[in-house]
Scaffold this active site. Structure first.
Site, PDB file in Angstrom:
ATOM      1  N   SER A 140       0.810  -1.227   0.000  1.00 45.92           N
ATOM      2  CA  SER A 140       0.000   0.000   0.000  1.00 45.92           C
ATOM      3  C   SER A 140       0.840   1.272   0.000  1.00 45.92           C
ATOM      4  O   SER A 140       1.892   1.343   0.659  1.00 45.92           O
ATOM      5  CB  SER A 140      -0.878  -0.009   1.261  1.00 45.92           C
ATOM      6  N   GLU A 150       0.080   3.644   1.675  1.00 49.48           N
ATOM      7  CA  GLU A 150       0.060   4.081   3.077  1.00 49.48           C
ATOM      8  C   GLU A 150       1.447   3.851   3.713  1.00 49.48           C
ATOM      9  O   GLU A 150       1.787   4.499   4.704  1.00 49.48           O
ATOM     10  CB  GLU A 150      -1.034   3.298   3.819  1.00 49.48           C
ATOM     11  N   TYR A 202      -1.676   0.335  10.718  1.00 48.58           N
ATOM     12  CA  TYR A 202      -1.933  -0.335   9.440  1.00 48.58           C
ATOM     13  C   TYR A 202      -0.723  -0.178   8.512  1.00 48.58           C
ATOM     14  O   TYR A 202      -0.243  -1.143   7.910  1.00 48.58           O
ATOM     15  CB  TYR A 202      -3.198   0.254   8.784  1.00 48.58           C
TER      16      TYR A 202
HETATM   17  P1  NAP Z   1     -11.411  -4.650   1.765  1.00 54.23           P
HETATM   18  O1  NAP Z   1     -12.567  -4.332   0.876  1.00 54.23           O
HETATM   19  O2  NAP Z   1     -11.374  -4.111   3.145  1.00 54.23           O
HETATM   20  O3  NAP Z   1     -11.299  -6.254   1.832  1.00 54.23           O
HETATM   21  C1  NAP Z   1     -10.493  -6.890   2.780  1.00 54.23           C
HETATM   22  C2  NAP Z   1     -10.725  -8.383   2.684  1.00 54.23           C
HETATM   23  O4  NAP Z   1      -9.894  -9.055   3.652  1.00 54.23           O
HETATM   24  C3  NAP Z   1     -12.169  -8.823   2.997  1.00 54.23           C
HETATM   25  O5  NAP Z   1     -12.526  -9.855   2.118  1.00 54.23           O
HETATM   26  C4  NAP Z   1     -12.051  -9.365   4.415  1.00 54.23           C
HETATM   27  O6  NAP Z   1     -13.021 -10.311   4.756  1.00 54.23           O
HETATM   28  C5  NAP Z   1     -10.691 -10.031   4.322  1.00 54.23           C
HETATM   29  N1  NAP Z   1     -10.105 -10.368   5.628  1.00 54.23           N
HETATM   30  C6  NAP Z   1      -9.908  -9.531   6.671  1.00 54.23           C
HETATM   31  N2  NAP Z   1      -9.340 -10.207   7.698  1.00 54.23           N
HETATM   32  C7  NAP Z   1      -9.172 -11.489   7.273  1.00 54.23           C
HETATM   33  C8  NAP Z   1      -8.643 -12.653   7.870  1.00 54.23           C
HETATM   34  N3  NAP Z   1      -8.164 -12.667   9.118  1.00 54.23           N
HETATM   35  N4  NAP Z   1      -8.603 -13.800   7.141  1.00 54.23           N
HETATM   36  C9  NAP Z   1      -9.097 -13.834   5.884  1.00 54.23           C
HETATM   37  N5  NAP Z   1      -9.628 -12.756   5.264  1.00 54.23           N
HETATM   38  C10 NAP Z   1      -9.670 -11.601   5.966  1.00 54.23           C
HETATM   39  O7  NAP Z   1     -10.036  -4.217   1.068  1.00 54.23           O
HETATM   40  P2  NAP Z   1      -9.742  -3.855  -0.476  1.00 54.23           P
HETATM   41  O8  NAP Z   1      -9.986  -2.408  -0.671  1.00 54.23           O
HETATM   42  O9  NAP Z   1     -10.388  -4.857  -1.340  1.00 54.23           O
HETATM   43  O10 NAP Z   1      -8.164  -4.040  -0.505  1.00 54.23           O
HETATM   44  C11 NAP Z   1      -7.578  -5.299  -0.812  1.00 54.23           C
HETATM   45  C12 NAP Z   1      -6.154  -5.318  -0.259  1.00 54.23           C
HETATM   46  O11 NAP Z   1      -5.390  -4.281  -0.848  1.00 54.23           O
HETATM   47  C13 NAP Z   1      -6.031  -5.115   1.251  1.00 54.23           C
HETATM   48  O12 NAP Z   1      -4.940  -5.887   1.684  1.00 54.23           O
HETATM   49  C14 NAP Z   1      -5.711  -3.646   1.387  1.00 54.23           C
HETATM   50  O13 NAP Z   1      -5.021  -3.401   2.586  1.00 54.23           O
HETATM   51  C15 NAP Z   1      -4.836  -3.454   0.164  1.00 54.23           C
HETATM   52  N6  NAP Z   1      -4.820  -2.110  -0.418  1.00 54.23           N
HETATM   53  C16 NAP Z   1      -5.994  -1.507  -0.732  1.00 54.23           C
HETATM   54  C17 NAP Z   1      -5.967  -0.265  -1.342  1.00 54.23           C
HETATM   55  C18 NAP Z   1      -7.245   0.447  -1.718  1.00 54.23           C
HETATM   56  O14 NAP Z   1      -7.189   1.649  -1.986  1.00 54.23           O
HETATM   57  N7  NAP Z   1      -8.359  -0.258  -1.807  1.00 54.23           N
HETATM   58  C19 NAP Z   1      -4.730   0.353  -1.631  1.00 54.23           C
HETATM   59  C20 NAP Z   1      -3.569  -0.321  -1.304  1.00 54.23           C
HETATM   60  C21 NAP Z   1      -3.610  -1.562  -0.724  1.00 54.23           C
HETATM   61  P3  NAP Z   1     -14.421  -9.867   5.460  1.00 54.23           P
HETATM   62  O15 NAP Z   1     -15.329  -9.535   4.319  1.00 54.23           O
HETATM   63  O16 NAP Z   1     -14.790 -11.101   6.197  1.00 54.23           O
HETATM   64  O17 NAP Z   1     -14.134  -8.692   6.332  1.00 54.23           O
HETATM   65  N1  GDD Z   2     -12.377   7.383   6.219  1.00 60.84           N
HETATM   66  C1  GDD Z   2     -12.501   8.705   6.298  1.00 60.84           C
HETATM   67  N2  GDD Z   2     -13.662   9.246   6.811  1.00 60.84           N
HETATM   68  N3  GDD Z   2     -11.484   9.487   5.865  1.00 60.84           N
HETATM   69  C2  GDD Z   2     -11.642  10.823   5.926  1.00 60.84           C
HETATM   70  C3  GDD Z   2     -12.802  11.427   6.437  1.00 60.84           C
HETATM   71  C4  GDD Z   2     -13.861  10.604   6.904  1.00 60.84           C
HETATM   72  O1  GDD Z   2     -14.902  11.057   7.377  1.00 60.84           O
HETATM   73  N4  GDD Z   2     -12.667  12.783   6.348  1.00 60.84           N
HETATM   74  C5  GDD Z   2     -11.463  13.007   5.804  1.00 60.84           C
HETATM   75  N5  GDD Z   2     -10.832  11.826   5.553  1.00 60.84           N
HETATM   76  C6  GDD Z   2      -9.471  11.680   5.013  1.00 60.84           C
HETATM   77  C7  GDD Z   2      -8.566  10.800   5.876  1.00 60.84           C
HETATM   78  O2  GDD Z   2      -8.080  11.549   7.005  1.00 60.84           O
HETATM   79  C8  GDD Z   2      -7.499  10.420   4.868  1.00 60.84           C
HETATM   80  O3  GDD Z   2      -6.504  11.411   4.818  1.00 60.84           O
HETATM   81  C9  GDD Z   2      -8.240  10.405   3.524  1.00 60.84           C
HETATM   82  O4  GDD Z   2      -9.521  11.016   3.768  1.00 60.84           O
HETATM   83  C10 GDD Z   2      -8.469   9.018   2.936  1.00 60.84           C
HETATM   84  O5  GDD Z   2      -9.026   8.176   3.931  1.00 60.84           O
HETATM   85  P1  GDD Z   2      -9.596   6.704   3.577  1.00 60.84           P
HETATM   86  O6  GDD Z   2     -10.564   6.797   2.471  1.00 60.84           O
HETATM   87  O7  GDD Z   2     -10.061   6.112   4.868  1.00 60.84           O
HETATM   88  O8  GDD Z   2      -8.332   5.949   2.982  1.00 60.84           O
HETATM   89  P2  GDD Z   2      -6.806   5.861   3.439  1.00 60.84           P
HETATM   90  O9  GDD Z   2      -6.010   6.666   2.473  1.00 60.84           O
HETATM   91  O10 GDD Z   2      -6.636   6.124   4.888  1.00 60.84           O
HETATM   92  O11 GDD Z   2      -6.512   4.306   3.235  1.00 60.84           O
HETATM   93  C11 GDD Z   2      -6.940   3.645   2.062  1.00 60.84           C
HETATM   94  O12 GDD Z   2      -5.939   3.703   1.079  1.00 60.84           O
HETATM   95  C12 GDD Z   2      -4.728   3.015   1.399  1.00 60.84           C
HETATM   96  C13 GDD Z   2      -3.765   3.231   0.240  1.00 60.84           C
HETATM   97  O13 GDD Z   2      -3.142   4.473   0.355  1.00 60.84           O
HETATM   98  C14 GDD Z   2      -7.289   2.190   2.445  1.00 60.84           C
HETATM   99  O14 GDD Z   2      -7.888   1.557   1.356  1.00 60.84           O
HETATM  100  C15 GDD Z   2      -6.039   1.409   2.807  1.00 60.84           C
HETATM  101  O15 GDD Z   2      -6.380   0.039   3.001  1.00 60.84           O
HETATM  102  C16 GDD Z   2      -5.052   1.547   1.641  1.00 60.84           C
HETATM  103  O16 GDD Z   2      -3.875   0.826   1.898  1.00 60.84           O
END
Ligand code: NAP
Ligand code: GDD
Length: 320
Positions: free
Chosen positions: A123, A125, A147
């Site tokens: 990520s 992050e 995280y």
């Molecule tokens: P998500 O919607 O939160 O999905 C997370 C998945 O992990 C869900 O299927 C969840 O199952 C499963 N999970 C959680 N704990 C588990 C455990 N102990 N054993 C098995 N499965 C478990 O996340 P996403 O947005 O699809 O992201 C996919 C991956 O990419 C994650 O690793 C996230 O950290 C990473 N990532 C995401 C982003 C982004 O912007 N979306 C960016 C960079 C990296 P449940 O449905 O049961 O909760």
């Molecule tokens: N969630 C949330 N809720 N975020 C808020 C809010 C609110 O009400 N208001 C402002 N934000 C700001 C957060 O402080 C952060 O700076 C930004 O919006 C994005 O927040 P999220 O959408 O929660 O995502 P994230 O960037 O913290 O994390 C996501 O992206 C990562 C990759 O950079 C997640 O998907 C992580 O799993 C992923 O790794």
């Protein structure tokens, strides 16, 4: 027919990656953890085409057993405790799943079949308090949340198993990617859902935290293609995936509200409850390596992403 095993099948990315792999002719095995009510909302339409198996990244035996039984040639580790604010409330759990869970899967691969190709969902992050703008594969990490710290561990253990055991293990460092299937607590979906609630008369305001935070937001459906491409290369490597653009939460609000004829300033209320103990202020990718080596380009623009999400939530709220 190649077999791919995906952890996190019930999540946003799991559903899009499964769709892509089915189209490409894979047998798809999706790992879901046991819960008292099933949460297959995002994969309902795929249930005839995939096999869902029970397993948990916290349970080593379940990972060994599924690799033995289904014999995948590719494993995509998408599962994680992925919501940043929760990682301050449940830091040890986040570390156990998001960090040690990666080691458990790599150990299962090492014991069952070290020829399996492994994708780790790393990520942006990890860049946290950024040491360089924009961020590339060479930018040092400075995570700002439990995280982010856990993801740094997951990244380095992936690199370590590649170097120690010659496993084809890659780390995809993905910037934020969103979609109408994004979890409701993430800011983009919270905004698109909030706009739809206000537009359909169900809510009067939307409470948010830091509107100045900037992210490199793309469409999840585009990003799963990059994951697959990484496992099709001759050599394992690490790749940054993003759009190379950054936008603030405020800009997301402006476009989302104006798309339905509203002014965000009249509805968005800033609430300290949503501020974080340590913020990631600015993320923007340098995806040059990914573009050159994987020949990957995002297809959906920022504005198209925002309006796609708002349209989907408005349609959903109009029905219910
Ligand atoms: P998500 O919607 O939160 O999905 C997370 C998945 O992990 C869900 O299927 C969840 O199952 C499963 N999970 C959680 N704990 C588990 C455990 N102990 N054993 C098995 N499965 C478990 O996340 P996403 O947005 O699809 O992201 C996919 C991956 O990419 C994650 O690793 C996230 O950290 C990473 N990532 C995401 C982003 C982004 O912007 N979306 C960016 C960079 C990296 P449940 O449905 O049961 O909760
Ligand atoms: N969630 C949330 N809720 N975020 C808020 C809010 C609110 O009400 N208001 C402002 N934000 C700001 C957060 O402080 C952060 O700076 C930004 O919006 C994005 O927040 P999220 O959408 O929660 O995502 P994230 O960037 O913290 O994390 C996501 O992206 C990562 C990759 O950079 C997640 O998907 C992580 O799993 C992923 O790794």
């Amino acid at each position: 027919m190649p077999t791919a095993l995906l952890t996190g099948i019930t999540g946003q990315d799991g559903s899009y990656l499964a769709e892509l792999l089915i189209k490409k002719g894979y047998r798809v095995i999706g790992v879901a953890r046991r819960s008292s009510t099933v949460n297959y909302e995002r994969i309902h339409h795929l249930l005839d085409d995939i096999t869902v198996v029970q397993g948990d990244l916290q349970d080593q035996g379940s990972l060994l057993a599924m690799l033995e039984e289904y014999k995948p040639s590719e494993v995509y580790n998408l599962a994680a405790q992925s919501f940043v604010p929760t990682s301050w409330n449940q830091p040890a759990l986040t570390g156990d799943i998001t960090a040690l869970g990666v080691t458990r899967m790599l150990e299962a691969i090492r014991f069952v079949n070290p020829k399996i190709r492994f994708y780790q969902a790393s990520s942006s992050e990890m860049f946290g308090k950024v040491m360089e703008v924009p961020q590339s594969e060479e930018t040092p990490f400075y995570p700002r949340s439990p995280y982010g710290v856990a993801k740094v561990y997951g990244h380095w253990i992936t690199v370590n198993y590649r170097e120690s055991f010659d496993i084809f293990a890659v780390s995809g460092i993905l910037f934020n990617h969103e979609s109408p299937r994004r979890g409701l607590e993430f800011v983009t979906r919270k905004i698109s859902d909030g706009v739809a609630r206000i537009k359909t008369g169900k809510a009067k305001e939307l409470r948010l935290g830091n509107l100045e935070a900037q992210r490199d937001w793309g469409f999840a459906g585009d990003y799963v293609e990059a994951m697959w491409l990484m496992l099709q290369q001759d050599k394992p490597d690490d790749y940054v995936v993003g759009t190379g653009e950054t936008h603030s939460v405020k800009e997301f609000c402006e476009i989302a509200f104006s798309h339905v004829g509203l002014d965000y300033k009249e509805f968005v209320v800033m609430d300290e409850k949503f501020y974080r103990p340590a913020e990631v202020d600015l993320l923007i990718s340098n995806p040059a390596k990914t573009r050159k080596q994987l020949k990957w380009e995002p297809q959906v623009s920022f504005k198209e992403l925002v309006t796609m999400m708002v349209d989907a939530d408005v349609a959903r709220h109009q029905k219910s």
